[in-house]
Enzyme design. Sequence first.
Site, PDB file in Angstrom:
ATOM      1  N   GLU A  82       7.324  -5.626  -1.045  1.00  0.00           N
ATOM      2  CA  GLU A  82       6.518  -4.801  -0.088  1.00  0.00           C
ATOM      3  C   GLU A  82       5.618  -6.715   0.359  1.00  0.00           C
ATOM      4  O   GLU A  82       4.832  -7.564  -0.469  1.00  0.00           O
ATOM      5  CB  GLU A  82       5.870  -4.010  -1.395  1.00  0.00           C
ATOM      6  CG  GLU A  82       4.953  -3.463  -0.699  1.00  0.00           C
ATOM      7  CD  GLU A  82       4.334  -2.406  -1.601  1.00  0.00           C
ATOM      8  OE1 GLU A  82       3.183  -2.170  -1.081  1.00  0.00           O
ATOM      9  OE2 GLU A  82       4.367  -2.034  -2.454  1.00  0.00           O
ATOM     10  N   GLU A 103      -4.420  -2.958   3.169  1.00  0.00           N
ATOM     11  CA  GLU A 103      -4.976  -1.422   2.798  1.00  0.00           C
ATOM     12  C   GLU A 103      -6.283  -1.390   2.882  1.00  0.00           C
ATOM     13  O   GLU A 103      -6.747  -2.655   2.345  1.00  0.00           O
ATOM     14  CB  GLU A 103      -4.178  -1.471   1.568  1.00  0.00           C
ATOM     15  CG  GLU A 103      -3.039  -1.432   1.380  1.00  0.00           C
ATOM     16  CD  GLU A 103      -2.002  -1.240   0.193  1.00  0.00           C
ATOM     17  OE1 GLU A 103      -2.043  -0.361  -0.346  1.00  0.00           O
ATOM     18  OE2 GLU A 103      -1.955  -2.528  -0.743  1.00  0.00           O
TER      19      GLU A 103
END
Length: 257
Positions: A135, A140
């Site tokens: 990932e 974020e």
Amino acid sequence: MDAQNYKLVWNDDFNYSGKPDPEKWNYETGFIRNLEEQIYTKRKKNVRVKNGKLEITALKEEYKNKRYDPDIQNYRMNTQYSEYTSGSVNTKDKFEFKYGRVEVRAKLPEGNGVWPAIWMLGSNFEEIEYPFAGEIDIMEHVGIEPQEVHATVHFPWDNQNGIKSKGGTKNLVDLATEFHVYSVEWTPEKIEFLIDNISFHTFTIDDAGVENNPFRKPFYLILNLALGGNWAGPVDPDILPQKFTIDYVRVYKQVEE
């Protein structure tokens, strides 16, 4: 970025109206991950292109879980209703790539419980157990940290949790009021994270091991606006609706000299 060394290979500048281009984007629907509180839908009120931008909108509304089954011991199935809806789109099976530069110009939502993300998963994610596909989180943000942006890689590791994470953060005061360009440069040697072309975190790919290193395989892109869950914390319903606004997504490949 040195334009002479890169070539644009995929993009969506959202110069149209309506739903996202189906040749480029898939929808996620339902409860998906991280014990998040929203149900993702395909509706234009949650995901639409307007005024040259992709808008992912989180709403407070009761919405029935179409996969509801009280006999299945999994929150994705045994939760009958959600109090919130939002959107998530990805390029799985439509555009996947290994190495390159990703640029996403976006303006973030704000408030406790929001969790917008620009990220990537290994193309074989559905075939193997997490985190073996790897990932790459380009951006974020959680509303409880209103000035902080996170960039992280996750990969399998021989420890108690079976996973290792390496990341960095950058603080900006205007995440919800101004657009910024969130980027990653992914080469065979490293993954470098940038905001407005300023580097703030670099990961060395060899640090993810020699065998089955996920960062030497293709990935696909994901854009989503989550609410709550195991990081963002409780949702403040009074802040909704909130929009995650994306001006463009561009992927470049390095040109051989």
